[in-house]
Enzyme design. Structure first.
Site, PDB file in Angstrom:
ATOM      1  N   GLY A 369     -18.763 -36.316  -7.297  1.00  0.00           N
ATOM      2  CA  GLY A 369     -19.407 -35.613  -6.201  1.00  0.00           C
ATOM      3  C   GLY A 369     -20.085 -36.598  -5.289  1.00  0.00           C
ATOM      4  O   GLY A 369     -20.093 -37.802  -5.554  1.00  0.00           O
ATOM      5  N   GLY A 371     -23.648 -37.158  -2.768  1.00  0.00           N
ATOM      6  CA  GLY A 371     -24.978 -36.651  -2.419  1.00  0.00           C
ATOM      7  C   GLY A 371     -25.476 -37.339  -1.182  1.00  0.00           C
ATOM      8  O   GLY A 371     -24.713 -37.971  -0.451  1.00  0.00           O
ATOM      9  N   GLY A 372     -26.777 -37.228  -0.963  1.00  0.00           N
ATOM     10  CA  GLY A 372     -27.354 -37.774   0.244  1.00  0.00           C
ATOM     11  C   GLY A 372     -27.277 -39.283   0.316  1.00  0.00           C
ATOM     12  O   GLY A 372     -27.390 -39.861   1.389  1.00  0.00           O
ATOM     13  N   PHE A 373     -27.072 -39.942  -0.817  1.00  0.00           N
ATOM     14  CA  PHE A 373     -27.140 -41.395  -0.808  1.00  0.00           C
ATOM     15  C   PHE A 373     -25.823 -42.076  -1.109  1.00  0.00           C
ATOM     16  O   PHE A 373     -25.721 -43.285  -1.044  1.00  0.00           O
ATOM     17  CB  PHE A 373     -28.202 -41.883  -1.787  1.00  0.00           C
ATOM     18  CG  PHE A 373     -29.587 -41.607  -1.288  1.00  0.00           C
ATOM     19  CD1 PHE A 373     -30.209 -42.479  -0.417  1.00  0.00           C
ATOM     20  CD2 PHE A 373     -30.239 -40.449  -1.652  1.00  0.00           C
ATOM     21  CE1 PHE A 373     -31.465 -42.208   0.075  1.00  0.00           C
ATOM     22  CE2 PHE A 373     -31.497 -40.182  -1.167  1.00  0.00           C
ATOM     23  CZ  PHE A 373     -32.119 -41.050  -0.299  1.00  0.00           C
ATOM     24  N   VAL A 376     -20.708 -40.407  -6.429  1.00  0.00           N
ATOM     25  CA  VAL A 376     -20.891 -40.575  -7.865  1.00  0.00           C
ATOM     26  C   VAL A 376     -19.519 -40.531  -8.539  1.00  0.00           C
ATOM     27  O   VAL A 376     -18.727 -39.639  -8.267  1.00  0.00           O
ATOM     28  CB  VAL A 376     -21.793 -39.467  -8.445  1.00  0.00           C
ATOM     29  CG1 VAL A 376     -22.020 -39.681  -9.931  1.00  0.00           C
ATOM     30  CG2 VAL A 376     -23.124 -39.434  -7.713  1.00  0.00           C
ATOM     31  N   ASP A 487     -37.589 -35.712  -6.182  1.00  0.00           N
ATOM     32  CA  ASP A 487     -36.406 -34.994  -5.693  1.00  0.00           C
ATOM     33  C   ASP A 487     -35.937 -33.963  -6.722  1.00  0.00           C
ATOM     34  O   ASP A 487     -34.756 -33.903  -7.062  1.00  0.00           O
ATOM     35  CB  ASP A 487     -35.287 -35.988  -5.348  1.00  0.00           C
ATOM     36  CG  ASP A 487     -34.292 -35.422  -4.337  1.00  0.00           C
ATOM     37  OD1 ASP A 487     -34.556 -34.329  -3.797  1.00  0.00           O
ATOM     38  OD2 ASP A 487     -33.252 -36.057  -4.109  1.00  0.00           O
TER      39      ASP A 487
HETATM   40  N1  LIG Z   1     -24.927 -38.338 -14.700  1.00  0.00           N
HETATM   41  C1  LIG Z   1     -24.031 -37.513 -14.173  1.00  0.00           C
HETATM   42  N2  LIG Z   1     -23.093 -36.944 -14.951  1.00  0.00           N
HETATM   43  C2  LIG Z   1     -22.186 -36.091 -14.412  1.00  0.00           C
HETATM   44  N3  LIG Z   1     -22.147 -35.752 -13.125  1.00  0.00           N
HETATM   45  C3  LIG Z   1     -23.061 -36.281 -12.288  1.00  0.00           C
HETATM   46  C4  LIG Z   1     -24.042 -37.201 -12.771  1.00  0.00           C
HETATM   47  N4  LIG Z   1     -24.802 -37.558 -11.712  1.00  0.00           N
HETATM   48  C5  LIG Z   1     -24.322 -36.910 -10.640  1.00  0.00           C
HETATM   49  N5  LIG Z   1     -23.278 -36.138 -10.963  1.00  0.00           N
HETATM   50  C6  LIG Z   1     -22.482 -35.292 -10.062  1.00  0.00           C
HETATM   51  O1  LIG Z   1     -22.387 -35.912  -8.795  1.00  0.00           O
HETATM   52  C7  LIG Z   1     -22.841 -35.051  -7.759  1.00  0.00           C
HETATM   53  C8  LIG Z   1     -23.534 -35.856  -6.687  1.00  0.00           C
HETATM   54  O2  LIG Z   1     -24.726 -36.360  -7.194  1.00  0.00           O
HETATM   55  P1  LIG Z   1     -25.835 -36.944  -6.239  1.00  0.00           P
HETATM   56  O3  LIG Z   1     -27.032 -37.173  -7.054  1.00  0.00           O
HETATM   57  O4  LIG Z   1     -25.272 -38.094  -5.499  1.00  0.00           O
HETATM   58  O5  LIG Z   1     -26.039 -35.780  -5.171  1.00  0.00           O
HETATM   59  P2  LIG Z   1     -27.128 -34.678  -5.082  1.00  0.00           P
HETATM   60  O6  LIG Z   1     -27.827 -34.531  -6.361  1.00  0.00           O
HETATM   61  O7  LIG Z   1     -26.463 -33.463  -4.499  1.00  0.00           O
HETATM   62  O8  LIG Z   1     -28.106 -35.213  -3.984  1.00  0.00           O
HETATM   63  P3  LIG Z   1     -29.231 -36.360  -4.135  1.00  0.00           P
HETATM   64  O9  LIG Z   1     -28.689 -37.492  -3.361  1.00  0.00           O
HETATM   65  O10 LIG Z   1     -30.411 -35.760  -3.519  1.00  0.00           O
HETATM   66  O11 LIG Z   1     -29.409 -36.645  -5.564  1.00  0.00           O
HETATM   67  C9  LIG Z   1     -23.757 -34.066  -8.464  1.00  0.00           C
HETATM   68  O12 LIG Z   1     -23.756 -32.852  -7.797  1.00  0.00           O
HETATM   69  C10 LIG Z   1     -23.150 -33.957  -9.845  1.00  0.00           C
HETATM   70  O13 LIG Z   1     -22.177 -32.919  -9.850  1.00  0.00           O
END
Ligand SMILES: Nc1ncnc2c1ncn2[C@@H]1O[C@H](COP(=O)(O)OP(=O)(O)OP(=O)(O)O)[C@@H](O)[C@H]1O
Ligand SMILES: *[C@@H]1O[C@H](CO)[C@@H](O)[C@H](O)[C@H]1NC(C)=O
Ligand SMILES: *[C@@H]1O[C@H](CO)[C@@H](O)[C@H](O)[C@H]1NC(C)=O
Ligand SMILES: *[C@@H]1O[C@H](CO)[C@@H](O)[C@H](O)[C@H]1NC(C)=O
Ligand SMILES: *[C@@H]1O[C@H](CO)[C@@H](O)[C@H](O)[C@H]1NC(C)=O
Ligand SMILES: *[C@@H]1O[C@H](CO)[C@@H](O)[C@H](O)[C@H]1NC(C)=O
Ligand SMILES: *[C@@H]1O[C@H](CO)[C@@H](O)[C@H](O)[C@H]1NC(C)=O
Ligand SMILES: *[C@@H]1O[C@H](CO)[C@@H](O)[C@H](O)[C@H]1NC(C)=O
Ligand SMILES: [Mg+2]
Length: 687
Positions: A369, A371-373, A376, A487
């Site tokens: 996925g 996210g804002g930064f 992943v 956050d």
């Molecule tokens: N440790 C992890 N294990 C499995 N999936 C993960 C993990 N970390 C993140 N993800 C997946 O990756 C996606 C993106 O994560 P990310 O933290 O970059 O975005 P976010 O949580 O939507 O925004 P933010 O940047 O505010 O954290 C998440 O929605 C999740 O589905």
């Protein structure tokens, strides 16, 4: 055959000249030899010199015994069938004959162009050897467009297909399939064999040019047809590639011919059979690999004497350049930034090479996925087989990196069963990679809002809330330093294999020493979760975390996003809507309709009211995380509250804050350290 034999004897008797007599004796002996070794039901050919085969098309037998079905001429076919029809599906002495058979053969496919061959070879059991109306390419020299699926064909074929025909739903251009009356396989698999030694499947390339062996076994009692393939030097693997349930008595006729059919199309290969063993009365004997004819040497262009000298030299130079370049590219590819001061964080540092390998080169397929930064990725560490999630954060300032990495290193020491463990980091130019434990069930928002994942019941939701609350309490009060999460939100709560909630994403968290005043730095967080005073002053505190947790509780209970309330009114935020429901005397109306009323009223009410209290506009009115946990555990009871006590400021303060935020940050949905200075000035002016 018997009649032939007697007529031969008769001729022998009548022979006059001595020469003729000798010749006939030899012929006679040969005949006896053939009728014993190859009584029609079984035969073995380690090379095809003098074999009892019927050839047509462009098939031919080389002087060394090699059977060539096709050459690289396009749109051709070749057939080679055992001349004598075998009795398959007949009554003999009142009993149905046994349809079991066993066969194996060694073949080779040498493509005209590397990696481009066509079309393939099919071991065929057919009622006729007359294929004059059959077509080449995808029809394999057996079928034609008007009769390719008729049950009246009575044909069973095992195809070795090196071309992908969309019309017959081929799986790839390198498969083995079982065909019944049609070139559309009833079962097929990519070419591979199970290695007993390595205990795994190993892929094979049909058009590698190397000889391979195929075994086909049909058992009358089991009514299964097994097909097994392996390189010629490997003994028959224990597990077949295909094991197809099929009743041949429904397909085959009394007398059937067995043999090979082969075709070429727009692309062509030399198709060879080196040896063949067939048996209808038991296991087919193994071929003697050492006796098999050899393949013609691969064609090479003639080289002049000069070329012979120059070529190795040029090759050496090219090799050196390639090695040098690849070394350079490799070192560039895996380049990372490592500074002196980082050595103390040794255990938390990952090499970029390891992460690159773990995530298959950050393939799109491994993307979990974004996210804002940043993005992943899922990965698997090669040395430990541990599953990880790697977050790639882009950063351009060297400034603050040292501080940030120091924080990561200490965050790495945090241990709690409701936290996603941060395993370490890696630094490259313009980029920071954070390595986390992999959470197989992904993030909670996908369960709550997207309808892609199954619905969570109330029991599971309540347990997730409790888990996240205890993680936040640990960060705020139970560790050696106060850690602000900054956050908290549904997408940062991940679910482990047992659907326990785990708080993740410390990418934004900053550390504060116990007691000291929080520095006013940057506004960081996500729209909809920002406490009003945070939007105004930029000062994050434990209370601003509690505010976000309150919103999070409402999300879980209502199954709605904090700002975008679909199906309610435009522009209303979740907080105000729940409050309105309460004021209207029916706070439970706010509960997630997907729960269909299946929850404990007491718990639902607690979560909704506590959520509102945590998100109180005035920070001093919010409970601490310790109190929140006491309410959850029933160790303390929530005081009777009036909805009005919570609403005094909402319409003014939180909306004002929201509007503020929207005025410069809505399109991003997120504040980040990057857009900092301008944010601060705007905030200061409007205050
Ligand atoms: N440790 C992890 N294990 C499995 N999936 C993960 C993990 N970390 C993140 N993800 C997946 O990756 C996606 C993106 O994560 P990310 O933290 O970059 O975005 P976010 O949580 O939507 O925004 P933010 O940047 O505010 O954290 C998440 O929605 C999740 O589905
Ligand atoms: C293939 O075989 C046919 C028949 O033997 C022959 O006419 C043709 O020239 C051959 N093609 C190649 C490319 O060798
Ligand atoms: C093959 O069958 C066709 C009709 O389908 C016939 O015309 C032809 O003569 C047959 N060939 C042989 C060799 O029997
Ligand atoms: C289908 O066509 C092939 C090729 O001509 C032929 O051998 C076979 O007998 C035909 N089958 C039927 C059912 O007509
Ligand atoms: C090997 O391949 C077979 C056939 O495609 C498949 O059924 C089996 O699950 C595979 N086994 C392993 C260990 O990958
Ligand atoms: C086919 O393979 C299966 C699985 O390995 C085996 O149980 C069965 O006996 C085999 N049948 C034949 C006819 O080889
Ligand atoms: C059929 O023949 C095979 C040998 O080819 C033998 O192993 C098997 O037992 C026979 N089955 C039946 C049902 O007669
Ligand atoms: C066929 O099977 C029988 C019985 O197992 C065996 O004796 C014979 O050698 C086999 N013949 C061939 C050619 O495989
Ligand atoms: Mg996240």
């Amino acid at each position: 055959m018997l009649i032939n034999f007697f007529s031969l004897l008769l001729k022998l008797h009548m022979a006059t000249s001595l020469k003729e007599f000798h010749f006939l004796i030899i012929l006679c002996l040969l005949f006896i030899h053939f009728s014993l070794a190859q009584d029609g039901n079984q035969f073995i050919y380690n090379g095809f010199q003098g074999a009892n085969l019927h050839l047509d098309g462009i098939a031919k037998i080389h002087p060394n015994g090699l059977l060539q079905l096709t050459n690289t001429s396009k749109q051709q076919m070749g057939h080679a069938f055992y001349r004598i029809p075998l009795s398959f599906n007949t009554y003999s002495s009142g009993l149905m004959t046994n349809l079991s058979f066993s066969t194996n053969f060694v073949f080779a496919m040498v493509p005209e162009l590397p990696n481009l061959g066509g079309h393939g070879i099919a071991f065929t059991i057919s009622p006729t050897m007359n294929f004059s109306h059959a077509l080449q390419s995808q029809f394999f020299g057996i079928f034609n467009p008007s009769n390719w699926s008729l049950p009246a064909n009575h044909v069973v074929a095992i195809e070795l297909d090196t071309s992908m025909s969309i019309e017959f739903e081929d799986i790839d251009k390198n498969h083995v399939g079982v065909d019944v009356n049609s070139p559309k396989s009833i079962e097929a698999a990519p070419t591979s064999y199970f290695s007993d030694k390595e205990r795994k499947n190993i892929s094979l390339e049909l058009i590698s040019g190397n000889p391979m062996q195929l075994w086909i076994d049909y058992d009358e009692a089991e009514k299964t047809l097994n097909v097994t393939i392996a390189p010629v030097k490997i003994p028959k693997p224990n597990r077949p590639l295909l094991s197809t349930a099929i009743d041949l008595s429904q397909i085959l006729l009394e007398y059937m011919y067995v043999g090979f059919s082969s075709s070429t199309g727009t692309f062509a290969s030399d198709h060879y059979i080196l040896g063949w063993s067939f048996n209808k009365s038991g296991q087919a004997q193994s071929l003697e690999i050492s006796k098999l004819p050899s393949l013609p040497p691969q064609k090479r262009k003639k080289k002049s004497f000069k070329m012979i000298l120059i070529l190795p030299l040029a090759a050496a130079v090219v090799l050196i350049i390639v090695i040098g370049a690849s070394y350079f590219i490799r070192s560039k590819k895996y380049e990372e930034v490592l500074e002196e001061w980082e050595t103390e964080y040794g255990p938390h540092r990952f090499s970029y090479k390891n992460l690159y390998r773990a995530t298959n080169g950050f393939k799109e397929r491994e993307l979990l996925g974004r996210g804002g930064f940043g993005k992943v990725y899922r990965g698997k560490l090669h040395n430990s087989n541990q599953q990880i999630a790697v977050k790639r954060v882009s950063h351009d300032s060297k400034q603050g990196m040292k501080e940030f990495v120091a924080e990561i290193a200490s965050i790495g020491r945090l241990r709690h069963r409701n936290l996603v463990q941060l395993l370490g980091y890696c630094r490259r130019r313009g980029e920071l990679l954070l390595v986390y434990d992999y959470m197989p069930n992904g993030s909670l928002d996908k369960f709550l809002f997207n309808n892609v994942k199954p619905n969570l019941n109330w029991f599971q939701r309540f347990r997730i809330l409790k888990g996240v609350a205890s993680a936040l309490l640990y960060l705020h009060e139970e560790w050696e330093q106060v850690v602000l999460h900054r956050d908290v939100k549904a997408s940062n709560v991940l679910l482990d294999a047992d659907l326990n909630g785990r708080l993740g994403d410390f990418g934004l968290a900053r550390l504060y020493d116990h007691g000291s005043n929080p520095q006013t730095t940057h506004v960081v967080g996500t729209l909809g979760y920002l406490a009003p005073e945070l939007a105004r002053t930029g000062k994050a505190t434990t209370s601003t975390d509690v505010f976000a947790f309150g919103i999070f509780m409402l999300e879980v209970a209502c199954g709605r996003r904090p700002t975008n309330l679909q199906g309610v009114r435009e522009g209303v935020i979740l907080l105000d809507w729940v409050l309105e429901c309460w004021k209207g005397g029916a706070i439970l109306d706010a509960s997630d309709p997907k729960l269909e009323g299946n929850y404990l009223t007491k718990e639902m009410e607690l979560v909704l009211k506590l959520g509102l209290l945590c998100s109180h506009p005035l920070p001093e009115m919010r409970p601490s995380m310790r109190q929140v946990l006491q309410y959850f555990d029933g160790d303390a009871t929530l005081q009777e509250m009036q909805p009005d006590s919570l609403s005094i400021n909402t319409s003014t303060e939180s909306n004002e804050a929201l509007q503020l935020v929207m005025s410069f940050g809505y399109s991003f949905g997120k504040y980040s350290a990057h857009s900092l200075s301008s944010n601060e000035s705007i905030l200061d002016k409007t205050r």
